[in-house]
Design an enzyme around this catalytic site. Structure first.
Site, PDB file in Angstrom:
ATOM      1  N   TYR A  45       6.605 -10.197   6.638  1.00  0.00           N
ATOM      2  CA  TYR A  45       6.592  -8.752   6.869  1.00  0.00           C
ATOM      3  C   TYR A  45       7.199  -8.436   8.232  1.00  0.00           C
ATOM      4  CZ  TYR A  45       3.438  -7.757   2.937  1.00  0.00           C
ATOM      5  OH  TYR A  45       2.881  -7.611   1.687  1.00  0.00           O
ATOM      6  N   ASP A  97       0.825  -1.207   0.000  1.00  0.00           N
ATOM      7  CA  ASP A  97       0.000   0.000   0.000  1.00  0.00           C
ATOM      8  C   ASP A  97       0.859   1.257   0.000  1.00  0.00           C
ATOM      9  OD1 ASP A  97      -2.447  -1.391   0.103  1.00  0.00           O
ATOM     10  OD2 ASP A  97      -2.281  -1.617   2.275  1.00  0.00           O
TER      11      ASP A  97
END
EC number: 5.4.99.12
Length: 261
Positions: free
Chosen positions: A109, A51
């Site tokens: 992540y 994003d």
């Protein structure tokens, strides 16, 4: 010819990974640079679409080309045509069975929190600032409820387009290095905003606002409105993508910064 690339980028100046009309994106910059080196239009496929404001030290992409170039052209040559906040870290020719997204077996992540009374100056785009006493031990214990294949409806964005809310979380760790709190999570794949929504809720536990059982409770509720607010994007990094050994892709240090594995 199919080429795979390892990509690193600072996402703070981009409207996310995905190419979009009239706004700057990581994909758009990379495709433009690759097209110059290949002398033909290049379209990229990536392992994970990040994003706006989210970074990567281990993004993997692939593309098809008719151009015959050595690996140096796909690294040094492409980097020479990229802005300073995007870099190709490695290049490798792969066979036609490889796909950056569909061949991946896991994504990893890291979310980096600067836990201090005062906001950071130098790393303001690369960490998320939260003050208050964060209990990382409580966060780590609570996070273990996320392990395994489960319904993550409570941690998916309202606009998430995935056909299923089920994901398989392989590992999740919460550790502290001085003023920095690191949430490290690996799964087969992630829903839209899933990591940031998980971090937002774990922080509520770490700050003492919710009990240790809250993550398990949220999973059972299957209601995004019951979980905490989405954590800020600037602390999130895609650090690794796992593929079958048959492709023999390079494995580099995960990062970001001083983070240890």
């Amino acid at each position: 010819m199919r080429i795979a690339l390892g990509i690193e980028y600072d996402g703070s100046g981009y409207f996310g990974w995905q190419r979009q009309a009239e706004v700057d994106s990581v994909q758009g910059q990379l495709e433009q640079a690759l097209s110059k080196v290949a002398n033909e239009p290049i379209s990229l496929f990536c392992a994970g679409r990040t994003d706006a404001g989210v970074h990567a030290t281990g993004q993997v992409v692939h593309f098809e080309t008719n151009a015959i170039r050595n690996e140096g052209a796909w690294t040094l040559g492409v980097n020479a045509n990229l802005p300073d906040n995007i870099a190709v870290r490695w290049a490798k020719e792969v066979d036609d069975t490889f796909h950056a997204r569909f061949s991946a077996t896991a994504r990893r992540y890291r979310y980096v929190i600067y836990n201090h009374n005062f906001r950071p100056g130098i790393l303001r785009h690369g960490v998320s600032h939260y003050h208050g006493d964060i209990d990382t031990d409580k966060m780590h214990v609570a996070a273990q409820a996320l392990l395994g294949e489960q319904d993550f409806t409570s941690f998916r964005a309202i606009q998430c387009q995935s056909k299923t809310p089920f994901r398989n979380v392989h590992s999740v760790k919460v550790t502290r290095q001085g003023m920095y709190v690191i949430v490290d999570i690996s799964a087969n794949a992630f829903l839209h905003h899933m990591v940031r929504n998980i971090v937002g809720s774990l922080l509520e536990i770490g700050l003492g606002n919710q009990p240790l059982t809250w993550m398990a409770d949220l999973l059972a509720l299957k209601d995004r409105n019951q979980a905490a607010a989405t954590a800020k994007p600037n602390g999130l990094y895609l650090v690794d993508v796992t593929y079958p050994e048959q492709y023999q892709l390079p494995k580099l240090a995960l990062g970001p910064l001083f983070m240890l594995d």
